[in-house]
Enzyme design. Structure first.
Site, short mmCIF file in Angstrom:
data_model
loop_
_atom_site.label_atom_id
_atom_site.label_comp_id
_atom_site.label_asym_id
_atom_site.label_seq_id
_atom_site.Cartn_x
_atom_site.Cartn_y
_atom_site.Cartn_z
CG HIS A 1 38.37 -54.37 -74.43
ND1 HIS A 1 38.13 -55.05 -75.59
CD2 HIS A 1 38.61 -55.32 -73.46
CE1 HIS A 1 38.23 -56.35 -75.36
NE2 HIS A 1 38.49 -56.54 -74.08
CG HIS B 1 42.96 -50.69 -79.19
ND1 HIS B 1 42.24 -50.71 -80.36
CD2 HIS B 1 42.35 -51.58 -78.36
CE1 HIS B 1 41.25 -51.58 -80.25
NE2 HIS B 1 41.30 -52.12 -79.05
#
Length: 307
Positions: free
Chosen positions: A194, A246
């Site tokens: 992303h 993440h």
């Protein structure tokens, strides 16, 4: 001219082949049912960085690609149509100096279509490079996501978590979770896809606007649009940390990756700044010759509004 058309046809084929080659890895990683090998990284039993709960993404993949691809394409279209219309009204050349908008058999490509195809193809080339680099990196590194324990649910009873006074590093384990796709993705944390995609798309757009938007009557429109684009990328990056998708270093690595690719594509693969620099040099040389011939002359620095 026929030879020039044939040469242009060859270059178009080479560029198409290059675009296909960088698109192949991105496509392979997205074929349903195709399982590419992922490095099986181990863990420490009491690693708190892997103990966060699973959350749905604030910025889903659908939103990421819709905005990340759609916004640049819309603004590129509007920009080129506006510049084309303006230059036709001013009776000036639309294509940069040295452009050759012909292809096989000397078929003439309309100037506006030529520019749109060129910038869109260059944008997608960089996007495919970004997808390929981060997908390959994810599988080779195999870093575990912050919600790994929640998704994998390893059977801790099957091994001893301590080895003397030190915590045991577990490499031989089996996930008991019931979602195979999420288990696979829980091994693909670094770098953040992303972050890489959002930064690439928005930074490419920012650099494109910096080169093509040259209205002399407004000082803040272009910086405002650029700020919004970069803010969207920043929000996407921060959401990956707050959603426990993440580690912060994954997001930082993905952002750096996307930024480097955007800069390299803009400078190396596009003519956004090459033509600008050559045009400035040509103007400078012309001015020097003119001043030498007319030492008492003066020149107005008024801009025509677009480059």
């Amino acid at each position: 001219m026929a030879g020039s058309g044939a040469a242009k046809c060859g270059f178009i084929l080479l560029d198409t082949l290059a675009l296909v080659l960088v698109a192949v890895p991105a496509i392979l990683f997205r074929i349903p049912g195709l399982k590419l090998p992922i490095y099986q990284r181990g863990f420490f039993c009491y690693d708190e960085s892997l103990s966060y709960p699973y959350k749905d993404s604030t910025v889903s993949s659908a939103v990421l690609y819709s905005v990340g691809i759609g916004l640049p394409l819309i603004l590129i279209l509007l920009t080129e149509v506006t510049i084309f219309a303006y230059r036709r009204r001013q009776d000036t050349e639309y294509l940069p100096p040295g452009s050759f908008n012909r292809c096989c058999c000397d078929v003439v490509i309309p100037p506006l279509l030529y520019q749109l195809l060129k910038y869109v193809a260059q944008f997608f080339f960089g996007l495919c490079v970004t997808l390929a680099v981060y997908d390959i990196s994810k599988n080779v590194i195999g870093r575990l996501r912050p919600h790994f324990f929640d998704i994998c649910q390893p059977n801790f009873d099957s091994f001893n978590c301590t080895e003397g006074l030190r915590p045991l590093y577990v490499e031989d384990y089996e996930c008991t979770g019931d979602n195979a796709h999420r288990i696979e993705e829980s091994h693909r944390s670094f770098p953040s896809g992303h972050a890489a995609v959002s930064v690439y798309c928005m930074l490419y757009l920012t650099l494109y606007l910096q080169s093509r938007w040259k209205w002399g009557d407004t000082a803040f429109l272009r910086p405002l649009v650029q700020f919004i684009a970069l803010l969207l990328a920043l929000y996407t990056c921060l959401s990956r940390v707050s959603d426990y998708k993440h580690h912060w270093s994954d997001v930082f690595g993905g952002a750096v990756m996307g930024a480097i690719i955007a800069v390299l594509v803009t400078i190396g693969a596009t003519d956004l700044y090459r033509n600008r620099n050559s045009a400035a040099a040509n103007r400078h040389n012309s001015e020097m010759v003119f001043m030498e011939m007319n030492p008492r002359s003066t020149r107005s620095n008024k801009s025509d509004g677009f480059i």
